[in-house]
Enzyme design. Structure first.
Site, mmCIF file in Angstrom:
data_model
loop_
_atom_site.group_PDB
_atom_site.id
_atom_site.type_symbol
_atom_site.label_atom_id
_atom_site.label_comp_id
_atom_site.label_asym_id
_atom_site.label_seq_id
_atom_site.Cartn_x
_atom_site.Cartn_y
_atom_site.Cartn_z
ATOM 1 C CG LEU A 55 -2.099 -0.985 1.193
ATOM 2 C CD1 LEU A 55 -2.866 -0.939 2.510
ATOM 3 C CD2 LEU A 55 -3.041 -0.693 0.028
ATOM 4 C CB THR A 108 10.896 6.857 4.837
ATOM 5 O OG1 THR A 108 9.890 6.126 5.547
ATOM 6 C CG2 THR A 108 10.656 8.354 4.997
ATOM 7 C CG ASP A 159 14.952 0.424 11.300
ATOM 8 O OD1 ASP A 159 13.778 0.493 11.722
ATOM 9 O OD2 ASP A 159 15.750 -0.461 11.655
ATOM 10 C CG ASN A 218 2.162 2.099 4.791
ATOM 11 O OD1 ASN A 218 1.093 1.509 4.853
ATOM 12 N ND2 ASN A 218 3.184 1.661 4.061
ATOM 13 C CB SER A 238 -5.046 1.099 12.531
ATOM 14 O OG SER A 238 -5.340 0.080 13.463
ATOM 15 C CE1 TYR A 259 0.125 -5.810 11.739
ATOM 16 C CE2 TYR A 259 -2.068 -6.767 11.728
ATOM 17 C CZ TYR A 259 -1.142 -5.883 11.195
ATOM 18 O OH TYR A 259 -1.493 -5.076 10.140
ATOM 19 C CE LYS A 303 -0.920 -2.397 12.126
ATOM 20 N NZ LYS A 303 -0.376 -1.218 11.413
ATOM 21 C CB THR A 313 -0.064 -5.721 -1.485
ATOM 22 O OG1 THR A 313 -0.209 -5.909 -0.070
ATOM 23 C CG2 THR A 313 -1.034 -4.661 -1.964
#
Length: 277
Positions: A14, A32, A56, A83, A134, A148, A152, A183
């Site tokens: 994305l 970045t 990073d 992101n 998110s 994970y 989030k 993706t």
């Protein structure tokens, strides 16, 4: 008026689509990524409108330096898109301390460093829009991706608090909760490379979830166009779903929570004690 974007995690998925969409309409982007090699074709096409930055996000000083470079290069910052992130897979019992810390360092702390680096510039401008990627995983939780989910859910609360803190400065905050997109980042989460050492006690659960996993159907290019619409909105929402597949599940999850709290109101009152009567 064209916008200046600062987008993390821009090398693929994305993030890459977000960068392409902004550039294609004449905006300027500081993009970045851990490595900027995948952005070379865009730099060739769009020239100075793209500022590729190797970053990073877990490196706090580097984050502040990258935001400073972007501001100095373009003269202002309009839209900050957090992101960058990854998915750590594993049952809670399987997670090592380092795996859990790495998940939080990238998904949570990395986002905080970007926000803290950008906010002084946005406050000075009295304008700007912070957009936090998110996930549907920030609203509901499923087995085997607890780390994970934890990252989030933390981002959801952090950015909701942030929205109340920065509104007086003319800065907007939106939390995007994407569905599954077609993706590299949107594949079956049980197939991700960030896997904890598996314990046989959870093999049956892994097999069952793997058998029911569906291929992602979201179009990243469509998501990128939706992001442009969101960035151009004068009064953007605090939260917005990107995708429609999980909406019924989310509705049911919230209905179930309300029902549970209602069903257990007597115990809630008991826990408050007589002083709360």
């Amino acid at each position: 008026m064209s916008k200046v974007w600062f987008i993390t995690g821009s090398s693929r998925g994305l993030g890459r689509n977000f960068v392409e969409a902004a550039l294609s309409r004449g905006d300027q982007v500081a993009a970045t990524a851990r490595t900027t090699a995948s952005l070379h074709d865009l730099a060739t096409t769009y020239g100075d409108a793209l500022l590729p930055l190797a970053l990073d996000v877990t490196d706090k000083p580097a984050v502040f330096d990258s935001v400073k470079q972007a501001k100095e290069h373009f003269g202002r910052l309009d839209v900050i898109v957090n992101n960058a992130g990854f998915t750590q897979v594993g049952a809670v019992e399987e997670l090592s301390e380092q795996e859990l810390r790495d998940q939080m360092e990238t998904n949570l702390f990395g986002a905080v460093w970007v926000i803290q680096a950008a906010l002084p510039h946005l406050r000075e401008q009295r304008s700007g829009h912070i957009i936090q990627l998110s996930s549907v995983a920030g609203i509901v939780a499923m087995p085997l991706v607890g780390a994970y989910h934890a990252s989030k859910w933390a981002l959801e609360g952090l950015n909701e608090a942030l929205a109340g803190e920065v509104a007086a400065f003319g800065v907007k905050v939106t939390i995007i909760e994407p569905d599954a997109f077609a993706t590299r980042d949107g594949d079956n989460p049980l197939d991700y490379g960030h896997m904890a050492q598996m314990h046989p006690a959870y093999d049956e659960l892994r097999q069952r979830l793997g058998a029911t996993a569906q291929q992602p159907t979201g179009d990243p290019a469509a998501a990128a166009q939706a992001l442009l619409t969101l960035a151009d909105t004068d009064d953007p929402p605090l939260r917005v779903l990107f995708g429609k597949d999980f909406y019924p599940m989310i509705q049911q999850a919230y209905a179930d929570r309300l029902k549970t709290w209602t069903d257990w109101q007597n115990l809630s009152a008991q826990a408050h004690g007589p002083l709360g009567a």
